[in-house]
Design an enzyme around this catalytic site. Structure first.
Site, PDB file in Angstrom:
ATOM      1  N   THR A  27      -2.155  -9.513  -8.742  1.00  0.00           N
ATOM      2  CA  THR A  27      -2.911 -10.266  -9.748  1.00  0.00           C
ATOM      3  C   THR A  27      -2.965 -11.736  -9.325  1.00  0.00           C
ATOM      4  O   THR A  27      -1.926 -12.319  -8.974  1.00  0.00           O
ATOM      5  CB  THR A  27      -2.238 -10.118 -11.133  1.00  0.00           C
ATOM      6  OG1 THR A  27      -2.210  -8.729 -11.448  1.00  0.00           O
ATOM      7  CG2 THR A  27      -2.987 -10.875 -12.214  1.00  0.00           C
ATOM      8  N   GLU A  76       9.276 -10.222 -16.904  1.00  0.00           N
ATOM      9  CA  GLU A  76       7.864  -9.821 -16.763  1.00  0.00           C
ATOM     10  C   GLU A  76       7.520  -8.735 -17.780  1.00  0.00           C
ATOM     11  O   GLU A  76       6.520  -8.824 -18.494  1.00  0.00           O
ATOM     12  CB  GLU A  76       7.633  -9.303 -15.333  1.00  0.00           C
ATOM     13  CG  GLU A  76       6.295  -8.601 -15.148  1.00  0.00           C
ATOM     14  CD  GLU A  76       6.055  -8.142 -13.706  1.00  0.00           C
ATOM     15  OE1 GLU A  76       6.796  -8.563 -12.800  1.00  0.00           O
ATOM     16  OE2 GLU A  76       5.108  -7.363 -13.494  1.00  0.00           O
ATOM     17  N   GLY A  93       5.587  -1.718 -13.128  1.00  0.00           N
ATOM     18  CA  GLY A  93       6.399  -0.493 -13.085  1.00  0.00           C
ATOM     19  C   GLY A  93       5.791   0.483 -14.064  1.00  0.00           C
ATOM     20  O   GLY A  93       5.607   0.153 -15.237  1.00  0.00           O
ATOM     21  N   PRO A 150       0.813  -1.222   0.000  1.00  0.00           N
ATOM     22  CA  PRO A 150       0.000   0.000   0.000  1.00  0.00           C
ATOM     23  C   PRO A 150       0.850   1.277   0.000  1.00  0.00           C
ATOM     24  O   PRO A 150       0.487   2.255  -0.645  1.00  0.00           O
ATOM     25  CB  PRO A 150      -0.833  -0.135   1.281  1.00  0.00           C
ATOM     26  CG  PRO A 150      -0.948  -1.619   1.488  1.00  0.00           C
ATOM     27  CD  PRO A 150       0.344  -2.202   0.994  1.00  0.00           C
ATOM     28  N   ASN A 151       1.992   1.267   0.681  1.00  0.00           N
ATOM     29  CA  ASN A 151       2.830   2.474   0.720  1.00  0.00           C
ATOM     30  C   ASN A 151       4.161   2.312  -0.008  1.00  0.00           C
ATOM     31  O   ASN A 151       5.080   3.106   0.189  1.00  0.00           O
ATOM     32  CB  ASN A 151       3.085   2.894   2.181  1.00  0.00           C
ATOM     33  CG  ASN A 151       1.787   3.351   2.834  1.00  0.00           C
ATOM     34  OD1 ASN A 151       1.031   4.128   2.249  1.00  0.00           O
ATOM     35  ND2 ASN A 151       1.501   2.818   4.003  1.00  0.00           N
ATOM     36  N   ALA A 152       4.275   1.293  -0.821  1.00  0.00           N
ATOM     37  CA  ALA A 152       5.517   1.074  -1.591  1.00  0.00           C
ATOM     38  C   ALA A 152       5.157   0.498  -2.952  1.00  0.00           C
ATOM     39  O   ALA A 152       5.029  -0.718  -3.111  1.00  0.00           O
ATOM     40  CB  ALA A 152       6.464   0.145  -0.841  1.00  0.00           C
ATOM     41  N   GLY A 153       4.949   1.402  -3.924  1.00  0.00           N
ATOM     42  CA  GLY A 153       4.620   0.984  -5.292  1.00  0.00           C
ATOM     43  C   GLY A 153       5.848   1.143  -6.174  1.00  0.00           C
ATOM     44  O   GLY A 153       6.684   0.243  -6.259  1.00  0.00           O
ATOM     45  N   SER A 154       5.983   2.326  -6.782  1.00  0.00           N
ATOM     46  CA  SER A 154       7.177   2.591  -7.600  1.00  0.00           C
ATOM     47  C   SER A 154       8.439   2.452  -6.748  1.00  0.00           C
ATOM     48  O   SER A 154       9.470   1.971  -7.216  1.00  0.00           O
ATOM     49  CB  SER A 154       7.105   4.007  -8.176  1.00  0.00           C
ATOM     50  OG  SER A 154       5.955   4.144  -8.967  1.00  0.00           O
ATOM     51  N   ARG A 186     -19.878  -1.386 -41.628  1.00  0.00           N
ATOM     52  CA  ARG A 186     -20.749  -0.282 -41.199  1.00  0.00           C
ATOM     53  C   ARG A 186     -20.862   0.766 -42.318  1.00  0.00           C
ATOM     54  O   ARG A 186     -19.838   1.273 -42.800  1.00  0.00           O
ATOM     55  CB  ARG A 186     -20.157   0.357 -39.934  1.00  0.00           C
ATOM     56  CG  ARG A 186     -20.853   1.615 -39.472  1.00  0.00           C
ATOM     57  CD  ARG A 186     -22.136   1.312 -38.751  1.00  0.00           C
ATOM     58  NE  ARG A 186     -22.670   2.491 -38.114  1.00  0.00           N
ATOM     59  CZ  ARG A 186     -23.909   2.558 -37.635  1.00  0.00           C
ATOM     60  NH1 ARG A 186     -24.722   1.507 -37.722  1.00  0.00           N
ATOM     61  NH2 ARG A 186     -24.327   3.650 -37.056  1.00  0.00           N
TER      62      ARG A 186
HETATM   63  C1  LIG Z   1      -4.521  -4.378 -12.199  1.00  0.00           C
HETATM   64  C2  LIG Z   1      -3.180  -4.329 -11.517  1.00  0.00           C
HETATM   65  C3  LIG Z   1      -2.439  -5.494 -11.383  1.00  0.00           C
HETATM   66  C4  LIG Z   1      -1.218  -5.478 -10.707  1.00  0.00           C
HETATM   67  N1  LIG Z   1      -0.560  -6.668 -10.471  1.00  0.00           N
HETATM   68  C5  LIG Z   1       0.502  -6.682  -9.616  1.00  0.00           C
HETATM   69  C6  LIG Z   1       1.078  -7.928  -9.187  1.00  0.00           C
HETATM   70  O1  LIG Z   1       0.657  -9.014  -9.615  1.00  0.00           O
HETATM   71  N2  LIG Z   1       2.097  -7.877  -8.285  1.00  0.00           N
HETATM   72  C7  LIG Z   1       2.586  -6.700  -7.785  1.00  0.00           C
HETATM   73  O2  LIG Z   1       3.492  -6.746  -6.972  1.00  0.00           O
HETATM   74  N3  LIG Z   1       2.061  -5.501  -8.184  1.00  0.00           N
HETATM   75  C8  LIG Z   1       1.039  -5.468  -9.071  1.00  0.00           C
HETATM   76  N4  LIG Z   1       0.478  -4.260  -9.456  1.00  0.00           N
HETATM   77  C9  LIG Z   1       1.022  -3.025  -8.899  1.00  0.00           C
HETATM   78  C10 LIG Z   1       1.727  -2.114  -9.898  1.00  0.00           C
HETATM   79  O3  LIG Z   1       2.964  -2.678 -10.275  1.00  0.00           O
HETATM   80  C11 LIG Z   1       1.849  -0.740  -9.225  1.00  0.00           C
HETATM   81  O4  LIG Z   1       0.552  -0.178  -9.236  1.00  0.00           O
HETATM   82  C12 LIG Z   1       2.843   0.168  -9.899  1.00  0.00           C
HETATM   83  O5  LIG Z   1       4.149  -0.301  -9.704  1.00  0.00           O
HETATM   84  C13 LIG Z   1       2.742   1.611  -9.393  1.00  0.00           C
HETATM   85  O6  LIG Z   1       2.746   1.690  -8.014  1.00  0.00           O
HETATM   86  P1  LIG Z   1       1.613   2.581  -7.280  1.00  0.00           P
HETATM   87  O7  LIG Z   1       0.314   2.156  -7.807  1.00  0.00           O
HETATM   88  O8  LIG Z   1       1.842   2.506  -5.817  1.00  0.00           O
HETATM   89  O9  LIG Z   1       1.868   4.056  -7.790  1.00  0.00           O
HETATM   90  P2  LIG Z   1       2.903   5.174  -7.204  1.00  0.00           P
HETATM   91  O10 LIG Z   1       4.258   4.579  -7.037  1.00  0.00           O
HETATM   92  O11 LIG Z   1       2.254   5.796  -6.011  1.00  0.00           O
HETATM   93  O12 LIG Z   1       2.940   6.196  -8.385  1.00  0.00           O
HETATM   94  C14 LIG Z   1       1.907   7.140  -8.651  1.00  0.00           C
HETATM   95  C15 LIG Z   1       2.356   8.013  -9.836  1.00  0.00           C
HETATM   96  O13 LIG Z   1       3.572   8.701  -9.504  1.00  0.00           O
HETATM   97  C16 LIG Z   1       4.577   8.397 -10.446  1.00  0.00           C
HETATM   98  N5  LIG Z   1       5.889   8.328  -9.799  1.00  0.00           N
HETATM   99  C17 LIG Z   1       6.235   7.627  -8.690  1.00  0.00           C
HETATM  100  N6  LIG Z   1       7.545   7.794  -8.417  1.00  0.00           N
HETATM  101  C18 LIG Z   1       8.045   8.606  -9.403  1.00  0.00           C
HETATM  102  C19 LIG Z   1       9.334   9.135  -9.698  1.00  0.00           C
HETATM  103  N7  LIG Z   1      10.406   8.861  -8.959  1.00  0.00           N
HETATM  104  N8  LIG Z   1       9.468   9.939 -10.792  1.00  0.00           N
HETATM  105  C20 LIG Z   1       8.396  10.212 -11.568  1.00  0.00           C
HETATM  106  N9  LIG Z   1       7.142   9.743 -11.347  1.00  0.00           N
HETATM  107  C21 LIG Z   1       6.972   8.943 -10.267  1.00  0.00           C
HETATM  108  C22 LIG Z   1       4.196   7.033 -11.017  1.00  0.00           C
HETATM  109  O14 LIG Z   1       4.788   6.805 -12.275  1.00  0.00           O
HETATM  110  C23 LIG Z   1       2.671   7.186 -11.080  1.00  0.00           C
HETATM  111  O15 LIG Z   1       2.315   7.901 -12.229  1.00  0.00           O
HETATM  112  C24 LIG Z   1      -0.706  -4.246 -10.190  1.00  0.00           C
HETATM  113  C25 LIG Z   1      -1.434  -3.071 -10.393  1.00  0.00           C
HETATM  114  C26 LIG Z   1      -2.657  -3.103 -11.015  1.00  0.00           C
HETATM  115  C27 LIG Z   1      -3.429  -1.821 -11.152  1.00  0.00           C
END
Ligand SMILES: Cc1cc2nc3c(=O)[nH]c(=O)nc-3n(C[C@H](O)[C@H](O)[C@H](O)COP(=O)(O)OP(=O)(O)OC[C@H]3O[C@@H](n4cnc5c(N)ncnc54)[C@H](O)[C@@H]3O)c2cc1C
Length: 396
Positions: free
Chosen positions: A160, A244, A374, A130-134, A270
């Site tokens: 997924t 991946e 990513g 939840p607090n560690a995406g990118s 069409r």
């Molecule tokens: C349908 C779906 C399936 C998924 N499946 C999986 C899975 O199987 N396993 C898994 O582990 N994860 C999965 N994910 C997670 C996905 O990989 C993350 O949503 C993604 O990595 C982005 O993280 P976040 O959503 O927390 O966004 P954030 O990291 O919060 O980013 C929000 C925005 O800020 C931008 N941003 C962040 N940091 C920077 C930076 N340094 N410079 C510029 N822009 C930045 C991002 O590009 C984005 O536009 C899934 C997501 C979805 C929606």
């Protein structure tokens, strides 16, 4: 001298087999599955019957003994019917079990992989929190050694197949003081696992592919379930992200191809102003751009997969050409996919906005490929980092 861009006979046979299955077994159910946001429970068993649950795995595990080019071809072909279910297949086959295959012991592989190949086991991979995406290295899920097992606490989101997976590979901090170098990879079988909770996440796209929020609350797993070495999780993770990104480009590609095929057909059928839509130059321009975009995406993805297959170790991650190529493939496919799906809906007019028309699903699904595996921004950061590191010496 020519460069050979053609599929081999074996690859064509794989494509034909998968397409026959996807167009006859999956396609008739797809509208309803999407509406109900439901994965067909027998999909992996079905794929097991045609022998494609472990395309890149060795035959001794029940795999097809092929490579990442063929894995990409599998995902492209399924995605011509469903981008979402192609992602589900990829999350199990590549993200979870291929990562496992590359890092588990021989005994573990002999126990698990045949069940993945038959379709008995579905897999998922947990990186995101939840607090560690990118900022994946900022993960806070903890694995603490206690006797002969690890105690896991934390949560993973957007996973997924999370709600249905039989086996999960995930990453946790084993030595938080060491930052990214204190992460390890683990796996466990989910059945009857105490302290493991899952919740389905509701999405507006990629419906029928189940996504979950998974929580570990003092979940205990045996120490043998640590794979790839203690505190070696970063290389497991970054290697896995390369394959991946390359293979899941196929999800966008197949969907692009479907959008183009459906749009050509519709433009011929069409009639408006007494003429087929295809006779109008605005529509012709869109079709031409869709074709050009699809062909360019295809080259990006297949050349990256072929490069990966040519590497003996298939080691990716920071400092490798593979990292740049993988990020570029999905970056291009993802952004082109959203444009192509948008054009497909536009060509279909009001009908394209209705769920009965498959282009509507492709439109909703394609956006994921700017975000998942990513985001587009992170892929650009990786590409630029690698270009600045090696000055693009390879020229490829
Ligand atoms: C349908 C779906 C399936 C998924 N499946 C999986 C899975 O199987 N396993 C898994 O582990 N994860 C999965 N994910 C997670 C996905 O990989 C993350 O949503 C993604 O990595 C982005 O993280 P976040 O959503 O927390 O966004 P954030 O990291 O919060 O980013 C929000 C925005 O800020 C931008 N941003 C962040 N940091 C920077 C930076 N340094 N410079 C510029 N822009 C930045 C991002 O590009 C984005 O536009 C899934 C997501 C979805 C929606």
């Amino acid at each position: 001298m020519t460069l050979n861009f053609e599929l081999s006979d074996e690859q064509k046979m794989l494509e034909d087999t998968v397409w026959r299955w996807a167009s006859t077994w999956l396609e008739p159910q797809m509208e309803k599955l999407y509406e109900e946001d439901r994965m067909p429970p027998d999909i992996f068993r079905e794929l097991g019957k045609i022998g494609v649950n472990g395309v890149a795995y060795e035959e001794k595990y029940g795999g097809a003994g092929l490579g990442y080019v063929e894995t990409l071809l599998l995902y492209e072909t399924i995605a011509r019917v469903s981008n979402a279910l192609s992602m589900t297949v990829g999350a199990s086959q590549t993200l979870c079990f291929d990562n496992f295959r590359r890092n588990a012991t021989e005994a573990q592989k002999m126990e698990i992989l045949p069940k993945a190949c038959s379709g008995e086991y579905i897999g998922c991979l947990g990186i995101t929190e939840p607090n560690a995406g990118s900022d994946a290295m900022g993960m806070t899920t903890r694995a603490v050694k206690s006797g002969d097992h690890y105690v896991i606490n934390g949560s993973k989101t957007f996973i997924t197949n999370g709600p249905v997976a039989d086996l999960m590979v995930f990453y946790a901090k084993t030595d938080p003081m060491r930052g990214a170098h204190g992460i390890s990879a683990f796996y466990f079988l989910t059945e009857d696992m105490k302290g493991f909770y899952r919740e389905k996440i509701h999405k507006w796209g990629m419906k029928s592919s189940p996504t979950g929020l998974l929580t570990f609350d003092n979940m205990e797993i045996p120490e043998e379930n640590l794979i790839g070495g203690l505190n070696q999780g970063v290389s497991v993770l970054t290697n896995g992200l390369c394959t991946e990104r390359i293979t899941l480009s196929g999800c966008s590609l197949g969907s692009q191809r479907a959008c183009l095929e459906l749009s050509i057909k519709y433009a011929k059928e069409r009639v408006q102003f007494g003429k087929p839509l295809g006779s109008f130059q605005f529509i012709q321009g869109k079709l031409a751009d869709m074709y050009t975009g699809y062909m360019a995406s295809k080259w990006m993805a297949y050349s990256a997969a072929s490069y990966c297959d040519s590497l003996e170790t298939k080691i990716g991650g920071k400092g490798t050409e593979l990292d740049r190529k993988a990020a570029a493939a999905l970056l291009f496919c993802g952004e082109m996919g959203t444009k192509i799906a948008d054009a497909a809906v536009q060509i279909h007019g009001g009908y394209g906005y209705c769920s009965e028309y498959p282009v509507s699903r492709h439109y909703l699904d394609q956006k994921l490929w700017d975000v998942g595996a990513g985001t587009a921004e992170i892929r650009r950061i990786i590409i630029a980092r690698e270009l600045l590191r090696d000055n693009f010496q390879s020229g490829r």
